[in-house]
Design a protein around this motif. Structure first.
Motif, PDB file in Angstrom:
ATOM      1  N   VAL A 110       0.819  -1.219   0.000  1.00 11.65           N
ATOM      2  CA  VAL A 110       0.000   0.000   0.000  1.00 11.65           C
ATOM      3  C   VAL A 110       0.847   1.260   0.000  1.00 11.65           C
ATOM      4  O   VAL A 110       0.358   2.339  -0.370  1.00 11.65           O
ATOM      5  N   LEU A 111       2.109   1.159   0.395  1.00 11.17           N
ATOM      6  CA  LEU A 111       2.976   2.335   0.412  1.00 11.17           C
ATOM      7  C   LEU A 111       3.717   2.539  -0.898  1.00 11.17           C
ATOM      8  O   LEU A 111       4.430   3.546  -1.049  1.00 11.17           O
ATOM      9  N   GLN A 112       3.559   1.607  -1.843  1.00 10.57           N
ATOM     10  CA  GLN A 112       4.193   1.788  -3.140  1.00 10.57           C
ATOM     11  C   GLN A 112       3.555   2.976  -3.873  1.00 10.57           C
ATOM     12  O   GLN A 112       2.349   3.214  -3.763  1.00 10.57           O
ATOM     13  N   PRO A 113       4.341   3.742  -4.632  1.00  9.03           N
ATOM     14  CA  PRO A 113       3.789   4.908  -5.346  1.00  9.03           C
ATOM     15  C   PRO A 113       2.574   4.579  -6.200  1.00  9.03           C
ATOM     16  O   PRO A 113       1.609   5.353  -6.234  1.00  9.03           O
ATOM     17  N   ARG A 114       2.590   3.442  -6.879  1.00  5.38           N
ATOM     18  CA  ARG A 114       1.446   3.087  -7.717  1.00  5.38           C
ATOM     19  C   ARG A 114       0.200   2.854  -6.887  1.00  5.38           C
ATOM     20  O   ARG A 114      -0.898   3.292  -7.255  1.00  5.38           O
ATOM     21  N   SER A 115       0.348   2.175  -5.745  1.00  8.29           N
ATOM     22  CA  SER A 115      -0.813   1.916  -4.885  1.00  8.29           C
ATOM     23  C   SER A 115      -1.384   3.212  -4.333  1.00  8.29           C
ATOM     24  O   SER A 115      -2.610   3.383  -4.255  1.00  8.29           O
ATOM     25  N   LEU A 116      -0.515   4.133  -3.940  1.00 10.42           N
ATOM     26  CA  LEU A 116      -0.974   5.425  -3.439  1.00 10.42           C
ATOM     27  C   LEU A 116      -1.693   6.201  -4.545  1.00 10.42           C
ATOM     28  O   LEU A 116      -2.710   6.863  -4.291  1.00 10.42           O
ATOM     29  N   ALA A 117      -1.178   6.115  -5.764  1.00 14.36           N
ATOM     30  CA  ALA A 117      -1.802   6.804  -6.894  1.00 14.36           C
ATOM     31  C   ALA A 117      -3.193   6.229  -7.166  1.00 14.36           C
ATOM     32  O   ALA A 117      -4.145   6.981  -7.461  1.00 14.36           O
ATOM     33  N   ILE A 118      -3.332   4.917  -7.087  1.00  8.79           N
ATOM     34  CA  ILE A 118      -4.643   4.284  -7.301  1.00  8.79           C
ATOM     35  C   ILE A 118      -5.628   4.731  -6.227  1.00  8.79           C
ATOM     36  O   ILE A 118      -6.788   5.056  -6.515  1.00  8.79           O
ATOM     37  N   ALA A 187       5.272  11.517   5.045  1.00  6.09           N
ATOM     38  CA  ALA A 187       5.906  10.307   5.579  1.00  6.09           C
ATOM     39  C   ALA A 187       7.046   9.900   4.654  1.00  6.09           C
ATOM     40  O   ALA A 187       6.877   9.821   3.439  1.00  6.09           O
ATOM     41  N   GLY A 188       8.206   9.689   5.236  1.00  6.01           N
ATOM     42  CA  GLY A 188       9.336   9.242   4.430  1.00  6.01           C
ATOM     43  C   GLY A 188       9.175   7.794   4.018  1.00  6.01           C
ATOM     44  O   GLY A 188       8.379   7.047   4.598  1.00  6.01           O
ATOM     45  N   LYS A 189       9.935   7.393   3.025  1.00  2.00           N
ATOM     46  CA  LYS A 189       9.870   6.012   2.558  1.00  2.00           C
ATOM     47  C   LYS A 189      10.398   5.081   3.638  1.00  2.00           C
ATOM     48  O   LYS A 189      11.446   5.330   4.233  1.00  2.00           O
ATOM     49  N   MET A 190       9.661   4.005   3.889  1.00  5.81           N
ATOM     50  CA  MET A 190      10.063   3.027   4.890  1.00  5.81           C
ATOM     51  C   MET A 190      10.847   1.896   4.231  1.00  5.81           C
ATOM     52  O   MET A 190      10.436   1.379   3.188  1.00  5.81           O
ATOM     53  N   ASP A 191      11.974   1.524   4.835  1.00  8.10           N
ATOM     54  CA  ASP A 191      12.711   0.377   4.308  1.00  8.10           C
ATOM     55  C   ASP A 191      12.148  -0.900   4.932  1.00  8.10           C
ATOM     56  O   ASP A 191      11.241  -0.864   5.764  1.00  8.10           O
ATOM     57  N   ARG A 192      12.687  -2.041   4.521  1.00 12.71           N
ATOM     58  CA  ARG A 192      12.139  -3.324   4.972  1.00 12.71           C
ATOM     59  C   ARG A 192      12.217  -3.489   6.483  1.00 12.71           C
ATOM     60  O   ARG A 192      11.298  -4.015   7.111  1.00 12.71           O
ATOM     61  N   ALA A 193      13.321  -3.029   7.069  1.00 16.84           N
ATOM     62  CA  ALA A 193      13.489  -3.168   8.518  1.00 16.84           C
ATOM     63  C   ALA A 193      12.460  -2.321   9.260  1.00 16.84           C
ATOM     64  O   ALA A 193      11.884  -2.762  10.266  1.00 16.84           O
ATOM     65  N   GLU A 194      12.206  -1.113   8.779  1.00 19.71           N
ATOM     66  CA  GLU A 194      11.223  -0.237   9.416  1.00 19.71           C
ATOM     67  C   GLU A 194       9.817  -0.803   9.284  1.00 19.71           C
ATOM     68  O   GLU A 194       9.014  -0.739  10.222  1.00 19.71           O
TER      69      GLU A 194
END
Length: 212
Positions: A110-118, A187-194
């Motif tokens: 859901v945090l991917q740019p495409r998902s946010l755009a949708i 919100a900044g981009k979250m990495d896998r660990a976050e």
């Protein structure tokens, strides 16, 4: 007919199922790209057909219209996400681990740019196109929640709380706040660990409610 003639006829005939699936996937990918760039109302079937290199009638034959085409793009994305979920088990083994895995997949998605755009597209169009919001929910979030319901139900003892409500609560806990912050752009981009740390906190809180 010689073997060579048979091969030639086969190549010139109807496309294989694999080829048809590939073409359908390309069409859906191009449609989603245009929808997210130009909006639902601003994208025509003529544009989609032209850029996907298919006849407009092919879209009507396969999907029925623009709303149904949009629903198919959402369903394809949801199917790809769900295919990575752990499968429901006959007996309880490790609910915490499975919820952690699902939560990380869903939050990252859901945090991917495409998902946010949708999501922005659907919210923006919902006033004019209420059916679009319903199609989005039914073919996207509802399918994800249904899979979580199946997983949770396989772990719960008889008489436990309704798994549908639990699944909705879990997805909301994992997604809602982070998605809203991302949609509003602070919100900044979250990495896998976050993502893993955030989901772990929510899984712990969710499991605590089951024990009350």
């Amino acid at each position: 007919m010689t073997d060579l003639m048979k091969k030639t006829v086969g190549k010139a005939g109807r496309p294989s199922r694999g080829e048809m699936a590939g073409r359908r996937g390309q069409l859906l990918a191009k449609a989603l790209e245009l929808f997210t760039k130009q909006g639902f109302a601003g994208t025509s079937l003529d544009q989609i057909a032209s850029q996907a290199h298919v006849a407009k009638r092919t879209i009507y034959e396969q999907f029925g219209g623009k709303e149904e085409l949009f629903a198919a793009t959402i369903e394809q994305a949801a199917t790809a996400l769900i295919s990575r979920f752990p499968t429901p088990k006959a007996r309880c083994t490790d609910l915490k681990q499975d919820l952690q895995e699902i939560g990380c997949l869903v939050l990252d998605h859901v945090l991917q740019p495409r998902s946010l755009a949708i999501y922005r597209l659907v919210v923006g169009e919902s006033g004019r196109q209420p059916k679009l919001a319903r199609l989005f929910y039914e073919h996207g979030p509802a399918r994800v929640i249904s899979c979580v319901v199946s997983l949770i139900a396989s772990y719960l003892p008889e008489g436990a709380p309704e798994p549908v409500c639990l699944a909705r609560d879990f997805i909301a806990q994992v997604v809602l706040e982070k998605q809203q912050r991302a949609l509003m752009g602070f919100a900044g981009k979250m990495d896998r660990a976050e993502i893993a740390d955030e989901v772990a906190r929510n899984v712990t809180n969710f499991l605590a409610t089951l024990q009350k």
